[in-house]
Write a protein that holds these residues in place. Structure first.
Motif, PDB file in Angstrom:
ATOM      1  N   ALA A 222      -4.498   9.733   2.261  1.00  0.00           N
ATOM      2  CA  ALA A 222      -5.374   8.717   1.660  1.00  0.00           C
ATOM      3  C   ALA A 222      -4.567   7.494   1.256  1.00  0.00           C
ATOM      4  O   ALA A 222      -3.482   7.611   0.691  1.00  0.00           O
ATOM      5  CB  ALA A 222      -6.077   9.302   0.441  1.00  0.00           C
ATOM      6  N   LEU A 223      -5.082   6.348   1.566  1.00  0.00           N
ATOM      7  CA  LEU A 223      -4.438   5.097   1.156  1.00  0.00           C
ATOM      8  C   LEU A 223      -4.801   4.783  -0.285  1.00  0.00           C
ATOM      9  O   LEU A 223      -5.977   4.838  -0.654  1.00  0.00           O
ATOM     10  CB  LEU A 223      -4.886   3.954   2.055  1.00  0.00           C
ATOM     11  CG  LEU A 223      -4.240   3.857   3.438  1.00  0.00           C
ATOM     12  CD1 LEU A 223      -4.931   2.763   4.229  1.00  0.00           C
ATOM     13  CD2 LEU A 223      -2.755   3.553   3.309  1.00  0.00           C
ATOM     14  N   ALA A 224      -3.828   4.430  -1.081  1.00  0.00           N
ATOM     15  CA  ALA A 224      -4.110   3.967  -2.443  1.00  0.00           C
ATOM     16  C   ALA A 224      -4.764   2.595  -2.362  1.00  0.00           C
ATOM     17  O   ALA A 224      -4.401   1.771  -1.534  1.00  0.00           O
ATOM     18  CB  ALA A 224      -2.816   3.895  -3.247  1.00  0.00           C
ATOM     19  N   ALA A 225      -5.737   2.368  -3.210  1.00  0.00           N
ATOM     20  CA  ALA A 225      -6.500   1.112  -3.183  1.00  0.00           C
ATOM     21  C   ALA A 225      -5.968   0.139  -4.224  1.00  0.00           C
ATOM     22  O   ALA A 225      -5.708   0.516  -5.369  1.00  0.00           O
ATOM     23  CB  ALA A 225      -7.975   1.388  -3.436  1.00  0.00           C
ATOM     24  N   ASP A 226      -5.799  -1.109  -3.819  1.00  0.00           N
ATOM     25  CA  ASP A 226      -5.413  -2.188  -4.722  1.00  0.00           C
ATOM     26  C   ASP A 226      -6.606  -3.109  -4.914  1.00  0.00           C
ATOM     27  O   ASP A 226      -7.060  -3.753  -3.954  1.00  0.00           O
ATOM     28  CB  ASP A 226      -4.229  -2.982  -4.154  1.00  0.00           C
ATOM     29  CG  ASP A 226      -2.963  -2.161  -4.074  1.00  0.00           C
ATOM     30  OD1 ASP A 226      -2.752  -1.335  -4.974  1.00  0.00           O
ATOM     31  OD2 ASP A 226      -2.190  -2.339  -3.111  1.00  0.00           O
TER      32      ASP A 226
ATOM     33  N   ASN B 125      -3.153   6.770  -8.027  1.00  0.00           N
ATOM     34  CA  ASN B 125      -2.312   5.785  -7.329  1.00  0.00           C
ATOM     35  C   ASN B 125      -3.018   4.464  -7.035  1.00  0.00           C
ATOM     36  O   ASN B 125      -2.414   3.558  -6.483  1.00  0.00           O
ATOM     37  CB  ASN B 125      -1.743   6.353  -6.021  1.00  0.00           C
ATOM     38  CG  ASN B 125      -0.893   7.577  -6.245  1.00  0.00           C
ATOM     39  OD1 ASN B 125      -0.059   7.587  -7.146  1.00  0.00           O
ATOM     40  ND2 ASN B 125      -1.108   8.620  -5.461  1.00  0.00           N
ATOM     41  N   ASP B 126      -4.307   4.341  -7.388  1.00  0.00           N
ATOM     42  CA  ASP B 126      -4.996   3.058  -7.252  1.00  0.00           C
ATOM     43  C   ASP B 126      -4.528   2.098  -8.339  1.00  0.00           C
ATOM     44  O   ASP B 126      -4.009   2.510  -9.389  1.00  0.00           O
ATOM     45  CB  ASP B 126      -6.505   3.243  -7.379  1.00  0.00           C
ATOM     46  CG  ASP B 126      -7.122   3.914  -6.166  1.00  0.00           C
ATOM     47  OD1 ASP B 126      -6.403   4.101  -5.175  1.00  0.00           O
ATOM     48  OD2 ASP B 126      -8.313   4.267  -6.234  1.00  0.00           O
TER      49      ASP B 126
ATOM     50  N   ASP C  88      -7.961  -4.424  -1.420  1.00  0.00           N
ATOM     51  CA  ASP C  88      -9.100  -3.674  -0.903  1.00  0.00           C
ATOM     52  C   ASP C  88     -10.411  -4.243  -1.422  1.00  0.00           C
ATOM     53  O   ASP C  88     -11.434  -4.184  -0.735  1.00  0.00           O
ATOM     54  CB  ASP C  88      -8.970  -2.198  -1.310  1.00  0.00           C
ATOM     55  CG  ASP C  88      -7.782  -1.548  -0.641  1.00  0.00           C
ATOM     56  OD1 ASP C  88      -7.923  -1.111   0.517  1.00  0.00           O
ATOM     57  OD2 ASP C  88      -6.698  -1.496  -1.260  1.00  0.00           O
TER      58      ASP C  88
ATOM     59  N   LEU D   2       1.292   5.423   0.327  1.00  0.00           N
ATOM     60  CA  LEU D   2       0.653   6.561   0.965  1.00  0.00           C
ATOM     61  C   LEU D   2       0.787   7.782   0.075  1.00  0.00           C
ATOM     62  O   LEU D   2       1.850   8.071  -0.448  1.00  0.00           O
ATOM     63  CB  LEU D   2       1.308   6.844   2.334  1.00  0.00           C
ATOM     64  CG  LEU D   2       1.115   5.764   3.400  1.00  0.00           C
ATOM     65  CD1 LEU D   2       1.882   6.162   4.659  1.00  0.00           C
ATOM     66  CD2 LEU D   2      -0.358   5.596   3.725  1.00  0.00           C
ATOM     67  N   THR D   3      -0.318   8.518  -0.104  1.00  0.00           N
ATOM     68  CA  THR D   3      -0.284   9.746  -0.900  1.00  0.00           C
ATOM     69  C   THR D   3      -0.910  10.875  -0.102  1.00  0.00           C
ATOM     70  O   THR D   3      -1.940  10.696   0.564  1.00  0.00           O
ATOM     71  CB  THR D   3      -1.052   9.574  -2.214  1.00  0.00           C
ATOM     72  OG1 THR D   3      -2.390   9.223  -1.905  1.00  0.00           O
ATOM     73  CG2 THR D   3      -0.424   8.494  -3.080  1.00  0.00           C
TER      74      THR D   3
ATOM     75  N   LYS E 211       0.839  -1.181   0.000  1.00  0.00           N
ATOM     76  CA  LYS E 211       0.000   0.000   0.000  1.00  0.00           C
ATOM     77  C   LYS E 211       0.883   1.244   0.000  1.00  0.00           C
ATOM     78  O   LYS E 211       1.772   1.397   0.818  1.00  0.00           O
ATOM     79  CB  LYS E 211      -0.912   0.011   1.214  1.00  0.00           C
ATOM     80  CG  LYS E 211      -1.760  -1.241   1.344  1.00  0.00           C
ATOM     81  CD  LYS E 211      -2.836  -1.250   0.304  1.00  0.00           C
ATOM     82  CE  LYS E 211      -3.558  -2.565   0.342  1.00  0.00           C
ATOM     83  NZ  LYS E 211      -4.896  -2.495   0.793  1.00  0.00           N
TER      84      LYS E 211
END
Length: 484
Positions: free
Chosen positions: A19-23, A134-135, A58, A4-5, A2
């Motif tokens: 916000a966490l980037a989603a995978d 970034n997802d 996610d 971080l942005t 994950k």
């Protein structure tokens, strides 16, 4: 992993919103119909589904087949011990068909949708539309592929005999956020055509696609069949590219047998997609010759004059040359020498001749079997005309009532005696054919790695935009999926 942005700054200077980037992952598969929705395909989807959902994605959505609980859509072969092939089966060419059974699927769709084109595209568009900066979206397919004219718009076979083409997927991916990433693993026949998704206007020579970063891995070139097109539809020894790929990611195959060969190439404690691809290339004992978007890019931008250029001594870190050396484990010559190149070319030529000879005999045997059947059929139908159409009720009634007499008559026919021997030889040749194709593929892989090694070194020395594009693809391919 994950990332971080920084999303925005709070009004108060003491805090920041992060916000966490989603995978996300989207797994789909199955055949276009029950006859081509094999047990082996379903086994892979069940395995991949378990791997992805036990990871730290996610969101994971699996979409499979008809999504009907009681539909007999999975084909599988019963053990030979459960069925005794007789002369009638050999004559009518139904020995394989007689072993095939159908059952409901053991896995369905998370979203209650079939894998027909429109429902599948709807899911894909939904997955892509929710991507933010970034997802990432990780796509995996298990099924069959088809080839369009020229291989430029190849397609995936979906349920109910529908198709999803390269251009269909390109249109969907074009809607993704420009700072998101879409990655894929496609093991089907002719899958190499989908590597065009990474490039502008589906053309590697025009550079990388605009918008979201796209990269991926395929089992074969755009004009080649994959090993997934196997004579057997009920085998735990399924040797398709994706099976090796996921074994590398998880450390064991679908049966739980641990991977014993090196996987973590850079020894950083995690396995990237590129390392899984490299493992499948190095140790996958199959007829597939896998490829990645960065590899295909190197080949696509090769200038015609480079085809006759002398070899550049590769750096010790050149991964392509390392792979060639591993695949040439039994060579007499040392890797990265002219003797190694020459021995590779010699072995490749010999393997090609051997494979061609087996394949030629197999084709000839099929033809002879067909001729023998045609020669026998008129006399058979003269005695039992009801056997002219196996799909009729008369056919089955006649077999039930006259089978003993029919078998006795067939046993006296010279063509039938020849046909039995030809069937035995055909089965031997089918095994020989796949073994020689696997042997040939090893030398073809070596040849391809040596060429990529040369192109890599030349592009590195040249630099510029093409080198930057190549490195961007490799960076995309080196992603580490969030698996446990």
């Amino acid at each position: 992993m994950k990332a971080l942005t920084l999303a925005a700054l709070c009004i108060t200077p003491l805090y920041a919103h992060v916000a966490l980037a989603a995978d996300n992952a989207f797994l789909f598969g199955g055949g276009p119909n029950p006859e081509n929705s094999q047990f082996s395909i379903e086994s892979n989807v069940i395995w991949f589904d378990d791997v992805l959902k036990n990871g730290n994605f996610d969101q994971v959505i699996t979409q499979f087949g008809s999504n009907q609980n009681n539909a007999n859509e999975i084909s599988y072969a019963v053990s030979q011990s459960h069925y005794q092939t007789d002369l009638i089966d050999i004559l009518f060419g139904s020995a394989n068909d007689a072993n095939i059974r159908f059952r409901p699927a053991l896995i369905g769709s998370d979203n209650n949708r079939t894998t027909e084109k429109e429902p599948l595209l709807n899911t894909l568009n939904e997955q892509i539309s929710q991507l933010n900066a970034n997802d990432s979206l990780f796509l995996t397919y298990s099924g069959h592929g088809g080839r369009a004219e020229g291989g430029k718009n190849n397609f995936l076979y979906l349920w109910n005999n529908t198709e999803l083409s390269v251009s269909d997927m390109a249109q969907a991916m074009a809607k993704a956020h420009s700072e998101s990433t879409v990655r894929y693993v496609l093991p089907q026949c002719y899958s190499g055509g989908f590597n065009r998704l990474a490039f502008k206007n589906l053309n590697p020579k025009q550079g990388l696609s605009e918008g979201a970063a796209v990269c991926g891995f395929t089992a074969v070139a755009d004009d080649q069949l994959s090993e997934g097109c196997t004579e057997s539809v009920n085998t735990e020894d399924y040797r398709d590219y994706a099976s090796y790929f996921y074994a590398a990611l998880t450390g064991s195959n679908r049966n739980g047998t641990p991977v014993t060969q090196p996987v973590d190439i850079n020894e950083d404690g995690v396995v990237s997609l590129n390392e899984a691809h490299t493992y499948a290339y190095r140790y996958g004992n199959s007829s597939d010759i896998p490829r990645s978007t960065s590899e295909d890019y190197l080949l696509a931008i090769e200038h015609w004059s480079e085809r006759w250029a002398s070899t550049i001594n590769p750096a010790a870190s050149n991964q392509y040359n390392q792979t060639a050396a591993i695949l040439g484990f039994d060579f007499d010559s040392e890797p990265m020498t002219n003797a190694f190149y020459q021995e590779s070319a010699k072995k490749l030529k010999a393997a090609q001749l051997k494979a061609d000879a087996v394949y030629s005999e197999l084709r000839s045997t099929f033809s002879t079997i067909r001729n023998k059947r045609e020669a026998l059929m008129p006399a058979l139908l003269l005695n039992w005309p009801q056997l002219s159409n196996p799909k009729t009720e008369q056919y089955h009634q006649t077999l039930a009532q006259e089978k003993k007499n029919i078998l006795q008559w067939l046993a006296t026919q010279e063509e039938m005696i020849d046909l039995v021997q030809l069937e035995k030889r055909k089965l031997e040749l089918i095994d020989n054919n796949i073994n020689t194709m696997r042997e040939l593929a090893r030398y073809q892989r070596i040849h391809r790695m040596l060429k990529l090694s040369r192109l890599h070194e030349r592009l590195k020395n040249t630099g510029g935009e093409k080198w930057d594009n190549y490195l961007a693809l490799q960076t995309c391919e080196s992603w580490v999926p969030p698996l446990k």
